[in-house]
Scaffold this motif. Structure first.
Motif, PDB file in Angstrom:
ATOM      1  N   LYS A   1       0.842  -1.192   0.000  1.00 52.50           N
ATOM      2  CA  LYS A   1       0.000   0.000   0.000  1.00 52.50           C
ATOM      3  C   LYS A   1       0.878   1.243   0.000  1.00 52.50           C
ATOM      4  O   LYS A   1       1.917   1.291   0.641  1.00 52.50           O
ATOM      5  N   GLY A   2       0.433   2.260  -0.758  1.00 51.96           N
ATOM      6  CA  GLY A   2       1.184   3.495  -0.855  1.00 51.96           C
ATOM      7  C   GLY A   2       1.011   4.140  -2.221  1.00 51.96           C
ATOM      8  O   GLY A   2       0.346   3.604  -3.103  1.00 51.96           O
ATOM      9  N   GLY A   3       1.610   5.293  -2.403  1.00 46.49           N
ATOM     10  CA  GLY A   3       1.563   5.971  -3.688  1.00 46.49           C
ATOM     11  C   GLY A   3       0.214   6.599  -3.972  1.00 46.49           C
ATOM     12  O   GLY A   3      -0.677   6.661  -3.118  1.00 46.49           O
TER      13      GLY A   3
ATOM     14  N   MET B   1      -6.862  -5.038  -1.574  1.00 42.89           N
ATOM     15  CA  MET B   1      -7.700  -4.037  -2.237  1.00 42.89           C
ATOM     16  C   MET B   1      -7.389  -2.626  -1.761  1.00 42.89           C
ATOM     17  O   MET B   1      -6.866  -2.429  -0.663  1.00 42.89           O
ATOM     18  N   PHE B   2      -7.767  -1.650  -2.607  1.00 41.27           N
ATOM     19  CA  PHE B   2      -7.650  -0.231  -2.292  1.00 41.27           C
ATOM     20  C   PHE B   2      -6.251   0.081  -1.752  1.00 41.27           C
ATOM     21  O   PHE B   2      -6.066   0.426  -0.592  1.00 41.27           O
ATOM     22  N   ASN B   3      -5.270  -0.053  -2.633  1.00 37.68           N
ATOM     23  CA  ASN B   3      -3.871  -0.003  -2.235  1.00 37.68           C
ATOM     24  C   ASN B   3      -3.240   1.382  -2.313  1.00 37.68           C
ATOM     25  O   ASN B   3      -2.152   1.583  -1.769  1.00 37.68           O
ATOM     26  N   PHE B   4      -3.875   2.333  -2.989  1.00 35.61           N
ATOM     27  CA  PHE B   4      -3.294   3.670  -3.117  1.00 35.61           C
ATOM     28  C   PHE B   4      -3.561   4.497  -1.863  1.00 35.61           C
ATOM     29  O   PHE B   4      -4.643   4.449  -1.288  1.00 35.61           O
ATOM     30  N   ASP B   5      -2.552   5.272  -1.469  1.00 32.52           N
ATOM     31  CA  ASP B   5      -2.742   6.184  -0.342  1.00 32.52           C
ATOM     32  C   ASP B   5      -3.599   7.381  -0.731  1.00 32.52           C
ATOM     33  O   ASP B   5      -4.317   7.930   0.106  1.00 32.52           O
ATOM     34  N   LYS B   6      -3.505   7.763  -2.006  1.00 30.88           N
ATOM     35  CA  LYS B   6      -4.248   8.948  -2.456  1.00 30.88           C
ATOM     36  C   LYS B   6      -4.805   8.685  -3.856  1.00 30.88           C
ATOM     37  O   LYS B   6      -4.124   8.129  -4.722  1.00 30.88           O
TER      38      LYS B   6
END
Length: 587
Positions: free
Chosen positions: A46-48, A240-245
């Protein structure tokens, strides 16, 4: 989307059937102890961030109203439901906010049980009172009418305890306890000091993995990961839902938006315009392999897209007029010269699906019509004559002229007049300028018959208001379908929705025979019988010319900067944006 249900007994109690998952006509793919869906990467880091585009504008952070536009992404990123849909099964749901349900033995109620760890973004526990408040708010007159239609068979709701809630039905409905699992849940604190019907620009208080970070109406909206998201370790959220933003930038013009993408202003685009896909996805970033152009296969029921005839209008209340105008559209020419042969013609209200009727009716369809007292003359061959690519458009225009002649309409000074001596003309409602090039040859063919087609692109907010109030003659509309269609058919084609503002019954269909078949589909607990009813529904709708069939494609056309990691497995039934936001990750 529709969720038909056949429950497979795992636990028997005096109250009925207790279970964690629901499937229609099959045992759900995943067990109660599953760790993750097969189309995700459970080890994704997760990140990015990911930057995307949106078209038009938004006016409110309340996505449940009829009279305002909500920002792209809000519903799927910020709000959650009791159950989570699987994207690699025709119609299955798994416990998410709820950890189980119990369906009463008589099929007239269902009780849902809420997970102890389920929380809203403000840290409050999700309770049965919140579920009741969400449901009652959504079926109120202030909310979009689609919710009242969707859950019309729910009689009442009772809170049994802090974490348990019972839904009582008006009558047996084989899919209803599954569609209840689709209720988006939110906190009543979101509306403290305000009316639900107001255009609300305060960030929602819901339970999703993201919260609204910042926004400027009509310009952008930023979503950021909720650092205290309750569901991060749930199997229905693993990988799932791996983006920070997640950032959506708004554009008024799709051509401008594409150039912005190519210049690196955002990272991913889903293309639905054949000319752009064929000609405009090139340039330095493509040549350097910084941008990847890809077509993703899917097994979605394509439903139907078409030019809707508003039968509330006098001109289009006559089926023969609708048939004649349908004959004037030359798909073969358009596919070759405008679409680069990328499309297939829609031949059904359930295109790309086993629910599509064959040209000839089957004995099972004939028997069903007899059972439902549907007149025999309606169970006839599907009229594919206007689809015949062997015939030239000249022949079709000749057939159209014969229809107008039979109505007593005549051409004077190159203008077609009806029997009231009124010139035949109509308006086409548009929200995207790119569609004008498709209407131009259609208008040209109509002009040969003395008919004037007027069209222009209008502001998206005005467009939506006109659609919601049925203020149009003709417009383009897509009716996607699931593998097991059901309650949503009421909003699309049932008589009860024909005059409800905001419904999807844009053609104004009001036919008791259509109603019978929709109800047969909804209340059937046997998939084979549901398929027969769907085929007969398809046959009757098709032969009544409620829309001029357009086209579909069995691929998703996407392009993206090479900065993402994708799971190994594609789901079967999905929309690309939802799939990417759920499962992709940053490199």
């Amino acid at each position: 989307m529709k969720l038909h249900i056949l429950l497979f007994l795992l636990v028997f109690t005096r109250l009925g059937i207790a279970d964690y998952s629901i499937g229609m006509g099959y045992t759900p793919k995943y067990s109660d102890s599953f760790n993750n869906f097969d189309y995700v990467n459970p080890s994704a880091i997760k990140g990015g961030e990911i930057r995307l585009s949106a078209f038009g504008t938004f006016e409110s952070l309340n996505p449940f109203l009829l009279k305002s536009l909500a920002p792209t992404g809000l519903t799927n990123l910020v709000f959650e439901t009791l159950m989570e849909r699987s994207l690699d099964e025709p119609s299955s749901s798994y416990g998410h906010i709820a950890y189980k349900y119990i369906l009463a033995e008589n099929g007239l109620s269902v009780t849902y049980y809420i997970k102890k760890n389920a929380k809203f973004s403000n840290g409050d526990d999700i309770t049965a009172d919140d579920v009741k408040f969400s449901f009652e708010t959504l079926i109120s007159k202030d909310a979009h009418p689609q919710y009242r239609i969707y859950w019309a068979d729910i009689k009442t709701v009772k809170v049994l305890g802090q974490k348990s809630i019972k839904f009582i039905f008006n009558k047996k409905n084989p899919e209803l306890h599954m569609t209840i699992g689709d209720i988006p849940i939110f906190s009543k604190k979101w509306f403290e000091g305000k009316k639900f019907s107001d255009s609300i620009l305060d960030a929602p208080i819901a339970s999703g993995p993201y919260i609204v970070d910042k926004y400027q109406t009509g310009k952008y909206i930023y979503y950021k990961r909720n650092p205290n998201y309750w569901g991060i370790n749930e199997p229905t959220r693993s990988g799932m839902f791996n983006f920070d933003k997640i950032i959506f930038k708004y554009y008024k013009d799709m051509t401008v938006a594409l150039e912005a993408f190519k210049a690196g202003e955002y990272d991913f685009i889903h293309e639905n315009h054949s000319k752009r896909w064929a000609r405009d996805y090139s340039g330095p970033n493509f040549e350097k392999n910084l941008i990847i152009k890809e077509e993703l296969q899917h097994s979605n029921n394509a439903g139907i897209q078409g030019f809707i005839f508003n039968t509330r209008k006098k001109l289009f209340s006559n089926k023969k007029v609708r048939e004649a105008i349908t004959l004037t559209f030359d798909f073969t020419w358009s596919n070759k010269n405008l679409f680069y042969n990328q499309y297939r013609r829609c031949e059904s209200y359930f295109s790309n699906s086993e629910l599509s009727a064959d040209e000839k009716p089957t004995k099972l369809e004939i028997d069903l019509a007899s059972e439902l007292l549907i007149p025999n003359y309606l169970v006839r061959d599907k009229d594919y004559s206007f689809l015949n690519t062997e015939k030239s458009i000249r022949n079709n225009l000749y057939e159209a002229k014969k229809i107008f002649d039979s109505l007593g309409w005549d051409v004077r000074d190159n203008i077609l007049y009806d029997t009231d001596n009124q010139p035949v003309e109509f308006n086409f409602l548009l929200a995207q300028k790119g569609f004008e090039r498709i209407l131009a040859p259609f208008a040209h063919n109509l002009k040969k018959l003395g008919i004037k087609l007027k069209y222009r692109t209008i502001d998206l907010s005005l467009y939506q208001r006109k659609v919601d109030s049925f203020d149009y003659d003709m417009m383009v509309m897509s009716y996607p379908q699931s593998q097991s269609p059901g309650n949503e058919l009421i909003a699309m084609f049932h008589s009860s929705s024909s005059d409800k503002k905001g419904s999807y019954n844009l053609a104004g269909i009001s036919d008791p025979n259509v109603d019978k078949l929709i109800e047969k589909i909804i209340y059937s607990n046997n998939r084979d019988k549901m398929i027969v009813a769907s085929k007969l529904l398809d046959r009757i709708l098709w032969n009544d010319y409620y829309l001029l069939p357009n086209w579909y494609i069995n691929k998703h056309r996407i392009a993206y900067f090479d900065k993402f990691i994708k799971p190994k497995n594609l789901p079967k039934y999905y929309e690309p944006l939802n799939y990417i936001l759920k499962t992709w990750a940053s490199k």
